[in-house]
Scaffold this motif. Structure first.
Motif, short mmCIF file in Angstrom:
data_model
loop_
_atom_site.label_atom_id
_atom_site.label_comp_id
_atom_site.label_asym_id
_atom_site.label_seq_id
_atom_site.Cartn_x
_atom_site.Cartn_y
_atom_site.Cartn_z
N HIS B 342 1.47 36.08 13.93
CA HIS B 342 2.90 35.99 13.61
C HIS B 342 3.58 35.00 14.52
CE1 HIS B 342 1.77 39.85 11.82
NE2 HIS B 342 2.74 39.64 10.97
N PRO B 344 5.96 33.84 17.15
CA PRO B 344 6.60 34.60 18.23
C PRO B 344 8.12 34.46 18.21
CG PRO B 344 5.55 32.65 19.10
CD PRO B 344 5.19 32.70 17.65
N ILE B 345 8.63 33.52 17.48
CA ILE B 345 10.08 33.31 17.46
C ILE B 345 10.72 34.16 16.36
CG2 ILE B 345 11.89 31.58 17.36
CD1 ILE B 345 9.82 31.28 19.66
N CYS B 346 10.24 33.97 15.13
CA CYS B 346 10.90 34.67 14.03
C CYS B 346 10.09 35.88 13.56
CB CYS B 346 11.11 33.71 12.87
SG CYS B 346 9.60 33.06 12.15
N THR B 347 8.93 36.07 14.13
CA THR B 347 8.03 37.19 13.83
C THR B 347 7.55 37.21 12.39
OG1 THR B 347 9.78 38.75 13.23
CG2 THR B 347 9.19 38.63 15.55
N GLU B 348 7.73 36.07 11.70
CA GLU B 348 7.15 35.98 10.36
C GLU B 348 5.67 35.63 10.49
OE1 GLU B 348 8.70 36.55 7.44
OE2 GLU B 348 10.44 37.17 8.59
N PHE B 364 1.61 26.42 22.85
CA PHE B 364 2.49 27.41 22.24
C PHE B 364 2.62 27.11 20.76
CE2 PHE B 364 6.51 29.25 20.98
CZ PHE B 364 6.46 30.49 21.55
N CYS B 370 10.73 27.47 12.60
CA CYS B 370 11.31 27.64 13.93
C CYS B 370 11.24 26.34 14.71
CB CYS B 370 10.58 28.76 14.67
SG CYS B 370 10.91 30.38 13.97
N ARG B 373 13.97 24.27 13.57
CA ARG B 373 15.23 24.81 14.07
C ARG B 373 15.44 24.43 15.55
NH1 ARG B 373 19.07 26.17 15.93
NH2 ARG B 373 20.52 27.90 15.61
N ILE B 374 14.37 24.43 16.30
CA ILE B 374 14.47 24.08 17.71
C ILE B 374 14.74 22.58 17.87
CG2 ILE B 374 13.10 23.85 19.83
CD1 ILE B 374 11.81 26.56 18.99
N ARG B 380 13.27 21.78 22.83
CA ARG B 380 12.32 22.07 23.90
C ARG B 380 11.34 23.14 23.44
NH1 ARG B 380 15.47 23.51 29.16
NH2 ARG B 380 16.50 24.89 27.67
N CYS B 381 10.14 23.01 23.95
CA CYS B 381 9.11 23.98 23.58
C CYS B 381 9.49 25.35 24.14
CB CYS B 381 7.76 23.54 24.14
SG CYS B 381 6.47 24.79 23.96
N PRO B 382 9.46 26.38 23.32
CA PRO B 382 9.79 27.72 23.83
C PRO B 382 8.79 28.21 24.87
CG PRO B 382 9.84 27.67 21.43
CD PRO B 382 9.22 26.39 21.87
N GLY B 383 7.59 27.66 24.82
CA GLY B 383 6.56 28.14 25.74
C GLY B 383 6.71 27.57 27.13
N ARG B 385 9.28 24.93 27.87
CA ARG B 385 10.61 24.34 28.02
C ARG B 385 10.56 22.82 28.16
NH1 ARG B 385 11.30 28.89 31.45
NH2 ARG B 385 12.58 30.51 30.50
#
Lengths: 193, 406
Positions: B342, B344-348, B364, B370, B373-374, B380-383, B385
């Motif tokens: 899934h 990790p951001i939107c859990t889809e 990541f 997502c 969207r970012i 920036r990478c959520p993992g 930054r």
């Protein structure tokens, strides 16, 4: 539009974790306004306290950080002693969508453990922390005892009520402590005593 | 039932006349049929399946009509009605077919006798090859031989079976006719077509000889021909099996006459050399069947994977340098842990595209939505930054620089 499925999964995840000392409660029907609680980390002046945090989720969450604020009064360089505002980078520019409410609350726990006086939210507390650390620790412990103890949740309000009835604050506090937080029992004790 | 038996007897009395009358016709017609079936190549594989299917349906209707005709003929009208019928049937095609039917019926009856006696499928394959059809054809349906066949047949078989066999005998011609008619529609040309022709000719003979019982069941269900593709597949499989023991067609052809033998043996040679490569690809005989059936590429851990195939994992196993192009683009495939199920951001749930999407060197993973969207936001990478854009830019610059392979 708030990502409801993600928030719901986060809530389920937090509810399933009983050991990390964080929890989130729903306030009403809206998922955008939550209330979190963290246990004060052991080995700190906040030990034994339960701190309540108001959580507002913006509609763009998780791409925007949640808005968090301490409801419980805390004596901490990075938390406003007046309004509970938090100065923490991950709740501002260092937020990542990969973070969750739980990780944010855990970060607040960590923040309680390791204050960052060089980047203060409350300048008075930060100054005390740097210059009179012992006083800072005592004050923090007192605030924890006064506002963050599970038994003393609402203690402040009770004391205020009793004080309004004409008793002194110290007598009211002592009566409440001896009656185990029961407001009526404390009043009786005060009246009899 | 007894009536049917007597009808059969009538037929046996009736039939000996036929070879005498139609001796030349029979002999000449049979090779011409076979020749046609062998020499005229079919269409390029099963490309026009739909057309063929429709044609097969039409033919099935025709077959049924003719079968009824044949049954009516056999059932008691006797010789007179038959001659009437033959005169009645105006086209030459009909006459040929009737001869074919007559030719096939004793052979098929014989086959079925042996089937009913022995029951196993092998016995169905072999006896017709070695004994009756070849013998019968070799002696050009001499009266005695033919009579013997049917005599023994009528003695051996129960009354109840007789009708069934007539049925079968009539319908056992269907595949052959189908194929012949199909072929006559088709135009000759390339070598590839010759390929398929070889396969088909082999499968035709085998089908009419050995699959009589199968066809009888299919003829009971008239809609069975709708499933022409499966029949064709079965024929192909049969053809590959034939390839293993090509003695039957040879016998069959030897018994006829010289010209036929020449023709068919050459075509069998063609069959052999054509069927071999085919059997390589539809490998009922060789060990790679499972792989071909699965229709997938070799995996590195396949036991039967040929040594000649390159080991991709080995090729990419040179040391990965952190932050290098290889680490970013290829390390994701071989080095990184398997992707989460899934986002990790939107859990889809991550689909295959998302799972193979690794936008950042930190590994990541997130879904494309997502990521998009970012990118609209701070990018920036959520993992880690790190900015996706600088990451892409550094990738590009590294891609331009030539790195020697270790």
């Amino acid at each position: 539009m708030l990502d409801v499925s993600r928030v719901q999964k986060e809530l389920v995840e937090v509810a399933g974790d009983k050991v990390s000392g964080v929890s989130i409660q729903l306030l009403g029907n809206s998922l955008s306004h939550l209330q979190g609680t963290i246990d004060g980390p052991s080995g700190t002046p906040y030990e034994g306290g339960v701190f309540t945090i108001d959580i507002q989720l913006p509609s763009s969450y998780p791409f925007e950080p949640p808005k968090m604020r301490f409801i419980t009064k805390v004596w901490h360089p990075n938390i406003s002693s007046q309004n509970g505002a938090i100065c923490l980078d991950i709740l501002k520019d260092q937020w990542s969508p990969a973070l969750t409410l739980k990780t944010a609350l855990l970060s607040l726990q960590a923040l309680l453990s390791t204050p960052e006086p060089k980047d203060p939210q409350d300048a008075v507390v930060a100054e005390q922390y740097l210059k009179h650390n012992n006083t800072f620790i005592a004050t923090a412990r007192y605030w924890t005892e006064a506002f963050a103890k599970r038994s003393s949740i609402g203690l402040h309000e009770k004391i205020q009520k009793i004080v309004e009835m004409g008793f002194s604050e110290e007598a009211a506090r002592a009566a409440l402590q001896s009656s185990g937080g029961d407001e009526n029992a404390a009043l009786e004790k005060l009246c009899v005593g | 039932m007894c009536q049917i038996d007597s009808q059969m007897e009538q037929q046996t009395v009736l039939n000996p006349e036929k070879p005498v009358r139609g001796d030349v016709g029979f002999i000449s017609s049979l090779p011409s049929k076979v020749e046609k079936s062998l020499a005229v190549p079919p269409t390029s594989e099963n490309g026009k399946k739909k057309r063929v299917q429709r044609a097969a349906k039409l033919k099935q209707c025709k077959m049924d009509a003719r079968r009824e005709q044949w049954l009516a003929q056999v059932s008691g009208k006797g010789r007179k009605s038959e001659s009437c019928d033959s005169s009645h049937s105006s086209s030459q095609d009909d006459g040929e077919e009737k001869e074919l039917l007559l030719q096939a019926s004793p052979r098929e009856l014989d086959i079925i006798t042996s089937v009913n006696k022995e029951g196993s499928e092998d016995s169905r394959h072999k006896p017709p090859v070695e004994s009756s059809p070849s013998k019968a054809m070799g002696q050009e349906w001499s009266d005695g031989q033919f009579h013997n066949h049917l005599g023994s047949f009528s003695q051996d078989i129960k009354h109840s079976l007789c009708q069934h066999h007539e049925h079968e005998a009539a319908c056992s011609n269907e595949p052959a006719k189908h194929s012949v008619e199909r072929r006559s529609e088709q135009k000759p040309s390339t070598i590839q077509r010759y390929d398929t022709q070889g396969t088909w000719s082999a499968s035709d003979t085998s089908f009419s000889q050995s699959n009589s019982s199968q066809m009888s069941s299919s003829s009971e269900d008239e809609n069975e021909v709708d499933d022409w593709e499966t029949v064709a597949d079965a024929l192909h499989v049969q053809a590959t099996v034939e390839d293993m023991k090509p003695t039957k067609p040879i016998d069959h052809c030897l018994s006829s006459d010289g010209t036929l033998h020449l023709k068919s043996s050459s075509s069998i040679d063609a069959d052999k050399c054509i069927l071999k490569p085919e059997s390589k690809y539809r490998p009922g005989n060789c060990g790679s069947r499972t792989r071909a059936d699965a229709g997938r590429a070799w995996r590195p851990d396949d036991l039967s994977r040929p040594e000649t195939l390159p080991r991709l994992s080995k090729q990419h196993s040179f040391p990965l340098q952190s932050g290098s192009l290889w680490a970013t683009s290829h390390g994701t495939i071989w080095g990184l842990p398997p992707p989460p199920s899934h986002c990790p951001i939107c859990t889809e749930e991550l689909d295959t595209t998302d799972s193979s999407f690794v936008p950042c060197s930190c590994g990541f993973r997130l879904c494309l939505f997502c990521h998009h969207r970012i990118l609209i936001g701070d990018g920036r990478c959520p993992g880690c930054r790190k900015s996706y854009n600088t990451e892409a830019a550094s990738k590009l610059s590294r891609a331009c620089s030539v790195r020697p392979r270790v």
